[in-house]
Design a protein around this motif. Sequence first.
Motif, PDB file in Angstrom:
ATOM      1  N   ARG A 120       0.915  -1.110   0.150  1.00  0.00           N
ATOM      2  CA  ARG A 120       0.233  -0.062   0.049  1.00  0.00           C
ATOM      3  C   ARG A 120       1.101   1.551  -0.264  1.00  0.00           C
ATOM      4  O   ARG A 120       0.886   1.886  -1.128  1.00  0.00           O
ATOM      5  N   ILE A 121       1.987   1.060   0.482  1.00  0.00           N
ATOM      6  CA  ILE A 121       2.918   2.510   0.555  1.00  0.00           C
ATOM      7  C   ILE A 121       3.758   2.442  -0.518  1.00  0.00           C
ATOM      8  O   ILE A 121       3.655   3.376  -0.750  1.00  0.00           O
ATOM      9  N   PHE A 122       3.792   1.383  -1.355  1.00  0.00           N
ATOM     10  CA  PHE A 122       4.206   1.584  -2.985  1.00  0.00           C
ATOM     11  C   PHE A 122       3.599   2.039  -3.825  1.00  0.00           C
ATOM     12  O   PHE A 122       3.935   2.190  -5.229  1.00  0.00           O
ATOM     13  N   GLY A 123       1.950   1.971  -3.252  1.00  0.00           N
ATOM     14  CA  GLY A 123       0.622   2.389  -4.370  1.00  0.00           C
ATOM     15  C   GLY A 123       0.516   1.311  -4.990  1.00  0.00           C
ATOM     16  O   GLY A 123       0.070   1.286  -5.947  1.00  0.00           O
ATOM     17  N   ARG A 124       0.953  -0.139  -5.207  1.00  0.00           N
ATOM     18  CA  ARG A 124       0.402  -0.785  -5.824  1.00  0.00           C
ATOM     19  C   ARG A 124      -0.042  -2.414  -4.243  1.00  0.00           C
ATOM     20  O   ARG A 124       0.635  -3.144  -4.941  1.00  0.00           O
ATOM     21  N   PRO A 125      -1.311  -1.900  -3.992  1.00  0.00           N
ATOM     22  CA  PRO A 125      -1.409  -3.259  -2.771  1.00  0.00           C
ATOM     23  C   PRO A 125      -2.287  -4.104  -3.512  1.00  0.00           C
ATOM     24  O   PRO A 125      -2.652  -4.736  -4.402  1.00  0.00           O
ATOM     25  N   VAL A 126      -1.224  -4.776  -2.387  1.00  0.00           N
ATOM     26  CA  VAL A 126      -2.415  -6.714  -2.532  1.00  0.00           C
ATOM     27  C   VAL A 126      -3.972  -6.319  -2.352  1.00  0.00           C
ATOM     28  O   VAL A 126      -4.126  -5.660  -1.421  1.00  0.00           O
ATOM     29  N   PRO A 127      -4.029  -7.223  -3.038  1.00  0.00           N
ATOM     30  CA  PRO A 127      -5.962  -7.443  -2.326  1.00  0.00           C
ATOM     31  C   PRO A 127      -6.666  -7.936  -1.431  1.00  0.00           C
ATOM     32  O   PRO A 127      -6.680  -7.251  -0.590  1.00  0.00           O
ATOM     33  N   GLN A 128      -5.418  -9.200  -0.434  1.00  0.00           N
ATOM     34  CA  GLN A 128      -5.705  -9.745   0.917  1.00  0.00           C
ATOM     35  C   GLN A 128      -4.056 -10.047   1.375  1.00  0.00           C
ATOM     36  O   GLN A 128      -3.280 -10.403   0.275  1.00  0.00           O
ATOM     37  N   ARG A 129      -4.116 -10.084   2.499  1.00  0.00           N
ATOM     38  CA  ARG A 129      -3.156 -11.471   2.797  1.00  0.00           C
ATOM     39  C   ARG A 129      -3.039 -12.795   2.621  1.00  0.00           C
ATOM     40  O   ARG A 129      -4.626 -13.175   2.563  1.00  0.00           O
ATOM     41  N   MET A 130      -2.195 -12.823   2.145  1.00  0.00           N
ATOM     42  CA  MET A 130      -2.381 -14.583   1.491  1.00  0.00           C
ATOM     43  C   MET A 130      -1.335 -15.719   2.107  1.00  0.00           C
ATOM     44  O   MET A 130      -0.167 -16.755   1.570  1.00  0.00           O
ATOM     45  N   ALA A 131      -1.471 -15.639   3.554  1.00  0.00           N
ATOM     46  CA  ALA A 131      -0.456 -16.700   4.199  1.00  0.00           C
ATOM     47  C   ALA A 131      -1.052 -18.285   3.849  1.00  0.00           C
ATOM     48  O   ALA A 131      -2.276 -18.106   3.495  1.00  0.00           O
ATOM     49  N   ASN A 132      -0.126 -19.006   3.965  1.00  0.00           N
ATOM     50  CA  ASN A 132      -0.178 -19.969   3.883  1.00  0.00           C
ATOM     51  C   ASN A 132      -1.890 -20.968   5.098  1.00  0.00           C
ATOM     52  O   ASN A 132      -3.464 -21.164   5.036  1.00  0.00           O
ATOM     53  N   ASP A 133      -2.252 -19.852   6.130  1.00  0.00           N
ATOM     54  CA  ASP A 133      -2.767 -19.875   7.200  1.00  0.00           C
ATOM     55  C   ASP A 133      -4.786 -19.386   6.562  1.00  0.00           C
ATOM     56  O   ASP A 133      -6.075 -19.335   7.225  1.00  0.00           O
ATOM     57  N   ASP A 134      -4.374 -18.167   5.793  1.00  0.00           N
ATOM     58  CA  ASP A 134      -5.216 -17.838   5.151  1.00  0.00           C
ATOM     59  C   ASP A 134      -5.896 -18.140   3.669  1.00  0.00           C
ATOM     60  O   ASP A 134      -6.989 -18.416   3.558  1.00  0.00           O
ATOM     61  N   LEU A 135      -5.396 -19.859   3.897  1.00  0.00           N
ATOM     62  CA  LEU A 135      -5.578 -20.084   2.168  1.00  0.00           C
ATOM     63  C   LEU A 135      -5.641 -21.484   2.825  1.00  0.00           C
ATOM     64  O   LEU A 135      -5.817 -22.542   1.565  1.00  0.00           O
ATOM     65  N   THR A 136      -5.938 -22.307   4.009  1.00  0.00           N
ATOM     66  CA  THR A 136      -6.257 -23.617   4.159  1.00  0.00           C
ATOM     67  C   THR A 136      -7.747 -24.202   3.306  1.00  0.00           C
ATOM     68  O   THR A 136      -7.446 -25.457   2.672  1.00  0.00           O
ATOM     69  N   ASP A 137      -8.548 -23.696   3.879  1.00  0.00           N
ATOM     70  CA  ASP A 137      -9.470 -23.863   2.122  1.00  0.00           C
ATOM     71  C   ASP A 137      -9.445 -24.073   1.007  1.00  0.00           C
ATOM     72  O   ASP A 137      -9.767 -24.725   0.076  1.00  0.00           O
ATOM     73  N   GLU A 138      -8.715 -23.037   0.428  1.00  0.00           N
ATOM     74  CA  GLU A 138      -8.065 -23.374  -1.213  1.00  0.00           C
ATOM     75  C   GLU A 138      -7.415 -24.836  -1.015  1.00  0.00           C
ATOM     76  O   GLU A 138      -7.196 -25.368  -1.720  1.00  0.00           O
ATOM     77  N   LEU A 139      -6.405 -24.273   0.226  1.00  0.00           N
ATOM     78  CA  LEU A 139      -5.308 -25.653  -0.322  1.00  0.00           C
ATOM     79  C   LEU A 139      -5.482 -27.122   0.118  1.00  0.00           C
ATOM     80  O   LEU A 139      -5.481 -27.983  -0.887  1.00  0.00           O
ATOM     81  N   PHE A 140      -7.019 -27.247   0.171  1.00  0.00           N
ATOM     82  CA  PHE A 140      -7.319 -28.600   1.069  1.00  0.00           C
ATOM     83  C   PHE A 140      -9.211 -28.526   0.864  1.00  0.00           C
ATOM     84  O   PHE A 140      -9.519 -29.990   0.357  1.00  0.00           O
ATOM     85  N   GLY A 141      -9.817 -27.403   0.924  1.00  0.00           N
ATOM     86  CA  GLY A 141     -10.569 -27.779   0.484  1.00  0.00           C
ATOM     87  C   GLY A 141     -11.127 -27.905  -0.738  1.00  0.00           C
ATOM     88  O   GLY A 141     -11.829 -28.651  -1.260  1.00  0.00           O
ATOM     89  N   VAL A 142     -10.850 -27.102  -1.597  1.00  0.00           N
ATOM     90  CA  VAL A 142     -10.922 -27.704  -2.951  1.00  0.00           C
ATOM     91  C   VAL A 142     -10.282 -28.570  -3.428  1.00  0.00           C
ATOM     92  O   VAL A 142     -11.107 -29.102  -4.131  1.00  0.00           O
ATOM     93  N   PRO A 143      -8.851 -29.122  -3.086  1.00  0.00           N
ATOM     94  CA  PRO A 143      -8.736 -30.513  -3.373  1.00  0.00           C
ATOM     95  C   PRO A 143      -9.194 -31.777  -2.874  1.00  0.00           C
ATOM     96  O   PRO A 143      -9.520 -31.939  -4.422  1.00  0.00           O
TER      97      PRO A 143
END
Length: 265
Positions: free
Chosen positions: A84-107
Amino acid sequence: MRGAIEAAWRQDTVDVLGVRVSRADAPALTRLMAAAIQAGERLTVTFANPDYVLKAAKDPELRDMINGFDLVLADGWGVVMASRIFGRPVPQRMANDDLTDELFGVPTDERWGVHLFGNAPGVADAAADNLRRWYPGLRITGTQHGHWAGPDGRIPADVAEQLVKEINAARPDILHVGLGTPLQQRFVTEYRDRLEVPVIFTCGAYFEHLAERRSYYPRWVLKLRVGFLYRLAREPRRLWRRYTIELGTYVWRVLAYRIRNGRQR
Protein backbone atom coordinates in the motif's frame (compact mmCIF):
# COMPACT_ATOMS: atom_id res chain seq x y z
CA MET A 1 0.10 -22.57 -18.84
CA ARG A 2 3.45 -21.04 -17.90
CA GLY A 3 2.94 -18.57 -20.73
CA ALA A 4 -0.41 -17.52 -19.28
CA ILE A 5 1.08 -17.15 -15.82
CA GLU A 6 4.00 -15.09 -17.08
CA ALA A 7 1.79 -12.91 -19.26
CA ALA A 8 -0.63 -12.08 -16.43
CA TRP A 9 0.37 -12.74 -12.87
CA ARG A 10 4.16 -12.58 -13.07
CA GLN A 11 3.79 -9.06 -14.43
CA ASP A 12 1.16 -7.97 -11.92
CA THR A 13 3.47 -7.57 -8.92
CA VAL A 14 4.66 -5.02 -6.41
CA ASP A 15 8.37 -4.62 -5.68
CA VAL A 16 8.90 -5.02 -1.92
CA LEU A 17 12.60 -4.30 -1.34
CA GLY A 18 13.54 -6.32 -4.42
CA VAL A 19 11.03 -9.16 -3.97
CA ARG A 20 8.29 -9.25 -6.62
CA VAL A 21 5.13 -9.93 -4.61
CA SER A 22 2.14 -11.11 -6.66
CA ARG A 23 -1.13 -9.19 -6.53
CA ALA A 24 -3.27 -12.28 -7.10
CA ASP A 25 -6.18 -12.97 -4.76
CA ALA A 26 -7.49 -16.33 -3.49
CA PRO A 27 -9.95 -16.94 -6.38
CA ALA A 28 -7.17 -16.27 -8.89
CA LEU A 29 -4.91 -18.71 -7.07
CA THR A 30 -7.60 -21.39 -7.23
CA ARG A 31 -8.06 -20.81 -10.98
CA LEU A 32 -4.33 -21.06 -11.61
CA MET A 33 -4.08 -24.27 -9.58
CA ALA A 34 -6.93 -25.83 -11.56
CA ALA A 35 -5.42 -24.74 -14.89
CA ALA A 36 -2.01 -26.18 -14.01
CA ILE A 37 -3.44 -29.51 -12.88
CA GLN A 38 -5.77 -29.85 -15.86
CA ALA A 39 -3.01 -28.98 -18.33
CA GLY A 40 -0.30 -30.98 -16.54
CA GLU A 41 1.85 -27.85 -16.38
CA ARG A 42 3.89 -26.44 -13.49
CA LEU A 43 2.82 -23.77 -11.01
CA THR A 44 5.26 -22.92 -8.20
CA VAL A 45 4.16 -20.76 -5.29
CA THR A 46 6.16 -19.31 -2.40
CA PHE A 47 5.53 -16.59 0.15
CA ALA A 48 7.07 -13.31 1.30
CA ASN A 49 6.93 -12.02 4.86
CA PRO A 50 9.09 -9.25 6.36
CA ASP A 51 11.66 -11.77 7.59
CA TYR A 52 12.03 -13.36 4.14
CA VAL A 53 12.19 -9.94 2.46
CA LEU A 54 15.02 -8.81 4.74
CA LYS A 55 16.90 -12.06 4.16
CA ALA A 56 16.45 -11.69 0.41
CA ALA A 57 17.73 -8.11 0.55
CA LYS A 58 20.96 -9.40 2.10
CA ASP A 59 21.21 -12.55 -0.03
CA PRO A 60 20.90 -12.06 -3.82
CA GLU A 61 20.77 -15.84 -4.36
CA LEU A 62 17.72 -16.14 -2.11
CA ARG A 63 16.12 -13.10 -3.75
CA ASP A 64 16.58 -14.65 -7.21
CA MET A 65 15.20 -18.00 -6.03
CA ILE A 66 12.09 -16.36 -4.57
CA ASN A 67 11.54 -14.24 -7.67
CA GLY A 68 11.94 -17.37 -9.80
CA PHE A 69 8.63 -18.76 -8.48
CA ASP A 70 5.50 -18.23 -10.57
CA LEU A 71 3.69 -16.60 -7.64
CA VAL A 72 5.10 -14.93 -4.52
CA LEU A 73 2.20 -14.33 -2.12
CA ALA A 74 2.00 -11.80 0.70
CA ASP A 75 2.54 -13.67 3.96
CA GLY A 76 1.87 -11.14 6.70
CA TRP A 77 0.46 -7.67 7.18
CA GLY A 78 3.94 -6.16 6.96
CA VAL A 79 4.08 -7.02 3.26
CA VAL A 80 0.47 -5.93 2.71
CA MET A 81 1.32 -2.59 4.37
CA ALA A 82 4.40 -2.17 2.18
CA SER A 83 2.38 -2.80 -0.99
CA ARG A 84 0.00 0.00 0.00
CA ILE A 85 2.84 2.38 0.80
CA PHE A 86 4.38 1.64 -2.60
CA GLY A 87 1.09 2.37 -4.38
CA ARG A 88 0.37 -1.14 -5.69
CA PRO A 89 -1.67 -2.79 -2.93
CA VAL A 90 -2.17 -6.54 -2.88
CA PRO A 91 -5.86 -7.54 -2.58
CA GLN A 92 -5.46 -9.42 0.72
CA ARG A 93 -3.06 -11.21 3.00
CA MET A 94 -2.27 -14.59 1.44
CA ALA A 95 -0.40 -16.61 4.08
CA ASN A 96 -0.75 -20.40 4.19
CA ASP A 97 -3.00 -20.06 7.25
CA ASP A 98 -5.34 -17.79 5.26
CA LEU A 99 -5.62 -20.31 2.41
CA THR A 100 -6.41 -23.60 4.14
CA ASP A 101 -9.76 -23.97 2.36
CA GLU A 102 -8.14 -23.22 -1.00
CA LEU A 103 -5.22 -25.57 -0.29
CA PHE A 104 -7.25 -28.51 1.06
CA GLY A 105 -10.97 -27.81 0.73
CA VAL A 106 -10.84 -27.26 -3.02
CA PRO A 107 -8.64 -30.37 -3.57
CA THR A 108 -11.20 -32.38 -1.57
CA ASP A 109 -13.99 -31.26 -3.89
CA GLU A 110 -11.88 -31.74 -7.01
CA ARG A 111 -10.34 -35.05 -5.88
CA TRP A 112 -6.83 -33.69 -6.25
CA GLY A 113 -4.09 -35.53 -4.38
CA VAL A 114 -1.94 -33.55 -1.92
CA HIS A 115 1.45 -34.49 -0.50
CA LEU A 116 2.96 -33.14 2.73
CA PHE A 117 6.76 -32.94 2.87
CA GLY A 118 8.54 -31.13 5.67
CA ASN A 119 8.79 -30.10 9.32
CA ALA A 120 9.97 -32.36 12.16
CA PRO A 121 9.32 -36.12 12.17
CA GLY A 122 5.69 -36.86 12.97
CA VAL A 123 4.40 -33.33 12.35
CA ALA A 124 3.21 -33.91 8.78
CA ASP A 125 1.51 -37.13 9.92
CA ALA A 126 -0.38 -35.26 12.67
CA ALA A 127 -1.32 -32.52 10.20
CA ALA A 128 -2.59 -35.16 7.76
CA ASP A 129 -4.77 -36.74 10.46
CA ASN A 130 -6.39 -33.39 11.22
CA LEU A 131 -6.84 -32.53 7.55
CA ARG A 132 -8.66 -35.81 6.91
CA ARG A 133 -10.97 -35.02 9.82
CA TRP A 134 -11.64 -31.44 8.71
CA TYR A 135 -12.00 -32.37 5.03
CA PRO A 136 -13.58 -35.83 4.76
CA GLY A 137 -12.57 -37.41 1.49
CA LEU A 138 -9.34 -35.44 1.11
CA ARG A 139 -6.83 -37.57 -0.78
CA ILE A 140 -3.42 -37.31 0.87
CA THR A 141 -0.92 -39.22 -1.25
CA GLY A 142 1.80 -39.32 1.42
CA THR A 143 3.72 -37.57 4.17
CA GLN A 144 7.44 -37.19 4.83
CA HIS A 145 9.39 -35.21 7.41
CA GLY A 146 11.85 -32.55 6.33
CA HIS A 147 14.84 -33.07 8.62
CA TRP A 148 17.34 -34.11 5.94
CA ALA A 149 19.80 -31.21 5.77
CA GLY A 150 23.48 -31.90 6.35
CA PRO A 151 26.01 -29.75 8.23
CA ASP A 152 26.17 -27.35 5.29
CA GLY A 153 22.44 -26.62 5.55
CA ARG A 154 21.63 -28.43 2.31
CA ILE A 155 19.96 -31.75 1.58
CA PRO A 156 22.60 -34.18 0.23
CA ALA A 157 22.07 -34.84 -3.48
CA ASP A 158 21.51 -38.58 -3.07
CA VAL A 159 18.92 -38.00 -0.34
CA ALA A 160 17.14 -35.36 -2.42
CA GLU A 161 17.05 -37.70 -5.41
CA GLN A 162 15.40 -40.39 -3.29
CA LEU A 163 12.87 -37.91 -1.90
CA VAL A 164 11.99 -36.80 -5.42
CA LYS A 165 11.50 -40.44 -6.48
CA GLU A 166 9.19 -41.09 -3.51
CA ILE A 167 7.13 -37.98 -4.23
CA ASN A 168 6.81 -38.82 -7.93
CA ALA A 169 5.81 -42.39 -7.12
CA ALA A 170 2.94 -41.07 -4.98
CA ARG A 171 1.66 -39.03 -7.99
CA PRO A 172 0.23 -36.00 -6.14
CA ASP A 173 -1.36 -33.05 -7.85
CA ILE A 174 -0.16 -30.62 -5.17
CA LEU A 175 3.05 -30.77 -3.13
CA HIS A 176 3.58 -28.75 0.05
CA VAL A 177 7.26 -28.28 0.97
CA GLY A 178 7.91 -27.14 4.55
CA LEU A 179 11.68 -26.98 4.97
CA GLY A 180 12.14 -23.40 6.14
CA THR A 181 13.77 -20.57 4.20
CA PRO A 182 16.03 -20.76 2.22
CA LEU A 183 16.13 -24.57 2.11
CA GLN A 184 12.57 -24.96 0.79
CA GLN A 185 13.09 -22.43 -1.99
CA ARG A 186 16.38 -24.06 -2.93
CA PHE A 187 14.82 -27.55 -3.02
CA VAL A 188 12.00 -26.41 -5.31
CA THR A 189 14.35 -24.39 -7.51
CA GLU A 190 16.79 -27.28 -7.95
CA TYR A 191 14.27 -30.10 -8.40
CA ARG A 192 11.08 -28.58 -9.82
CA ASP A 193 11.91 -29.88 -13.31
CA ARG A 194 12.35 -33.37 -11.85
CA LEU A 195 9.23 -33.28 -9.69
CA GLU A 196 6.27 -34.66 -11.63
CA VAL A 197 3.81 -32.50 -9.68
CA PRO A 198 1.72 -29.75 -11.30
CA VAL A 199 1.46 -27.44 -8.25
CA ILE A 200 4.19 -26.90 -5.66
CA PHE A 201 3.90 -24.69 -2.58
CA THR A 202 6.49 -23.82 0.03
CA CYS A 203 4.94 -23.64 3.48
CA GLY A 204 7.51 -23.11 6.25
CA ALA A 205 6.13 -24.30 9.60
CA TYR A 206 2.54 -24.59 8.32
CA PHE A 207 2.27 -28.28 9.18
CA GLU A 208 2.95 -27.40 12.82
CA HIS A 209 -0.06 -25.10 12.73
CA LEU A 210 -2.26 -27.75 11.08
CA ALA A 211 -1.12 -30.37 13.57
CA GLU A 212 -2.41 -28.14 16.38
CA ARG A 213 -5.76 -26.77 15.23
CA ARG A 214 -7.79 -25.65 12.20
CA SER A 215 -7.37 -21.91 12.79
CA TYR A 216 -3.91 -21.28 14.20
CA TYR A 217 -4.52 -17.61 14.92
CA PRO A 218 -7.54 -16.68 17.11
CA ARG A 219 -10.07 -14.44 15.39
CA TRP A 220 -9.28 -11.44 17.57
CA VAL A 221 -5.61 -11.70 16.53
CA LEU A 222 -6.54 -11.65 12.85
CA LYS A 223 -9.02 -8.81 13.36
CA LEU A 224 -6.42 -6.64 15.10
CA ARG A 225 -3.68 -7.79 12.69
CA VAL A 226 -1.29 -8.63 15.51
CA GLY A 227 -0.25 -12.12 14.44
CA PHE A 228 3.39 -11.21 15.04
CA LEU A 229 2.65 -10.38 18.70
CA TYR A 230 0.75 -13.65 19.09
CA ARG A 231 3.68 -15.65 17.75
CA LEU A 232 6.14 -13.65 19.84
CA ALA A 233 4.15 -14.42 22.98
CA ARG A 234 4.17 -18.14 22.14
CA GLU A 235 7.84 -18.38 21.19
CA PRO A 236 9.63 -15.39 22.75
CA ARG A 237 13.07 -16.98 22.95
CA ARG A 238 13.15 -17.96 19.28
CA LEU A 239 11.32 -14.99 17.77
CA TRP A 240 12.10 -11.97 19.94
CA ARG A 241 14.73 -10.59 17.58
CA ARG A 242 12.64 -11.14 14.42
CA TYR A 243 9.65 -9.27 15.83
CA THR A 244 11.49 -6.43 17.51
CA ILE A 245 14.83 -5.38 15.99
CA GLU A 246 14.34 -6.95 12.56
CA LEU A 247 10.71 -5.83 12.21
CA GLY A 248 11.76 -2.27 13.08
CA THR A 249 14.53 -2.50 10.49
CA TYR A 250 12.01 -3.70 7.91
CA VAL A 251 9.62 -0.79 8.54
CA TRP A 252 12.48 1.72 8.30
CA ARG A 253 13.73 0.21 5.04
CA VAL A 254 10.22 0.22 3.52
CA LEU A 255 9.78 3.91 4.31
CA ALA A 256 13.26 4.74 3.01
CA TYR A 257 12.57 2.74 -0.18
CA ARG A 258 9.33 4.68 -0.72
CA ILE A 259 11.03 8.05 -0.21
CA ARG A 260 13.90 7.11 -2.51
CA ASN A 261 11.87 5.54 -5.32
CA GLY A 262 8.40 7.11 -5.04
CA ARG A 263 5.15 5.32 -5.84
CA GLN A 264 5.27 2.33 -8.15
CA ARG A 265 3.24 2.39 -11.35
